[in-house]
Design a protein around this motif. Structure first.
Motif, PDB file in Angstrom:
ATOM      1  N   GLN A   7       0.830  -1.204   0.000  1.00  0.00           N
ATOM      2  CA  GLN A   7       0.000   0.000   0.000  1.00  0.00           C
ATOM      3  C   GLN A   7       0.863   1.251   0.000  1.00  0.00           C
ATOM      4  O   GLN A   7       0.575   2.220  -0.708  1.00  0.00           O
ATOM      5  CB  GLN A   7      -0.941  -0.023   1.206  1.00  0.00           C
ATOM      6  N   VAL A   8       1.949   1.234   0.760  1.00  0.00           N
ATOM      7  CA  VAL A   8       2.864   2.376   0.790  1.00  0.00           C
ATOM      8  C   VAL A   8       3.536   2.549  -0.570  1.00  0.00           C
ATOM      9  O   VAL A   8       3.626   3.666  -1.096  1.00  0.00           O
ATOM     10  CB  VAL A   8       3.918   2.210   1.903  1.00  0.00           C
ATOM     11  N   VAL A   9       4.003   1.452  -1.168  1.00  0.00           N
ATOM     12  CA  VAL A   9       4.650   1.522  -2.485  1.00  0.00           C
ATOM     13  C   VAL A   9       3.661   2.033  -3.532  1.00  0.00           C
ATOM     14  O   VAL A   9       4.002   2.870  -4.373  1.00  0.00           O
ATOM     15  CB  VAL A   9       5.218   0.142  -2.883  1.00  0.00           C
ATOM     16  N   THR A  10       2.423   1.555  -3.481  1.00  0.00           N
ATOM     17  CA  THR A  10       1.399   1.988  -4.436  1.00  0.00           C
ATOM     18  C   THR A  10       1.131   3.484  -4.307  1.00  0.00           C
ATOM     19  O   THR A  10       1.075   4.208  -5.308  1.00  0.00           O
ATOM     20  CB  THR A  10       0.095   1.191  -4.224  1.00  0.00           C
ATOM     21  N   ARG A  11       0.976   3.969  -3.079  1.00  0.00           N
ATOM     22  CA  ARG A  11       0.747   5.409  -2.870  1.00  0.00           C
ATOM     23  C   ARG A  11       1.926   6.237  -3.363  1.00  0.00           C
ATOM     24  O   ARG A  11       1.751   7.288  -3.987  1.00  0.00           O
ATOM     25  CB  ARG A  11       0.472   5.693  -1.391  1.00  0.00           C
TER      26      ARG A  11
ATOM     27  N   ARG B 240       1.876   9.023  -6.357  1.00  0.00           N
ATOM     28  CA  ARG B 240       2.293  10.416  -6.148  1.00  0.00           C
ATOM     29  C   ARG B 240       3.350  10.819  -7.175  1.00  0.00           C
ATOM     30  O   ARG B 240       3.370  11.956  -7.643  1.00  0.00           O
ATOM     31  CB  ARG B 240       2.850  10.604  -4.734  1.00  0.00           C
ATOM     32  N   ALA B 241       4.223   9.884  -7.515  1.00  0.00           N
ATOM     33  CA  ALA B 241       5.296  10.186  -8.462  1.00  0.00           C
ATOM     34  C   ALA B 241       4.760  10.369  -9.876  1.00  0.00           C
ATOM     35  O   ALA B 241       5.148  11.303 -10.583  1.00  0.00           O
ATOM     36  CB  ALA B 241       6.350   9.080  -8.437  1.00  0.00           C
ATOM     37  N   VAL B 242       3.857   9.460 -10.302  1.00  0.00           N
ATOM     38  CA  VAL B 242       3.299   9.513 -11.661  1.00  0.00           C
ATOM     39  C   VAL B 242       1.827   9.121 -11.568  1.00  0.00           C
ATOM     40  O   VAL B 242       1.502   7.970 -11.260  1.00  0.00           O
ATOM     41  CB  VAL B 242       4.029   8.548 -12.626  1.00  0.00           C
TER      42      VAL B 242
END
Length: 101
Positions: free
Chosen positions: A56-60, A64-66
């Motif tokens: 979930q953290v990686v997905t968020r 945010r990045a792209v």
């Protein structure tokens, strides 16, 4: 380790490789003198957080990045999961046949 010619061995990594670095130090303390585990998800493997918290953290972060990144990755993973091995070999230009799992 007391020899004048001794060369210390350090392991380092970030994110999942950081976790592996920490585990390498724990598993082989006589060989690995130190480990640096930056942003390593060690609490997940210690079962101190929910199972999918890391993802979930990686997905968020990706979103945010792209904008649209996480949806694009999810779509690509579904396509790969649905494809047969011949299609994957052709589309991904793999050199050797995939093992039959």
């Amino acid at each position: 380790r007391t020899s004048q010619n001794y060369c210390p061995v350090f392991s380092f990594g970030g994110s999942y490789p950081g976790f592996l670095s920490a585990m390498l130090r724990l598993r082989y303390p006589a060989v690995i003198d130190g480990a640096y585990a930056a942003s390593a998800p060690v609490r997940i493997y210690a079962q101190q957080v929910q199972q999918y918290a890391y993802y979930q953290v990686v997905t968020r972060s990706a979103e945010r990045a792209v904008s649209g990144c996480s949806a694009g990755v999810a779509k690509a993973l579904k396509l790969v999961a649905a494809a047969d091995s011949d299609t994957l070999l052709k589309e991904l230009r793999l050199c050797t046949p995939l093992p039959g799992y």
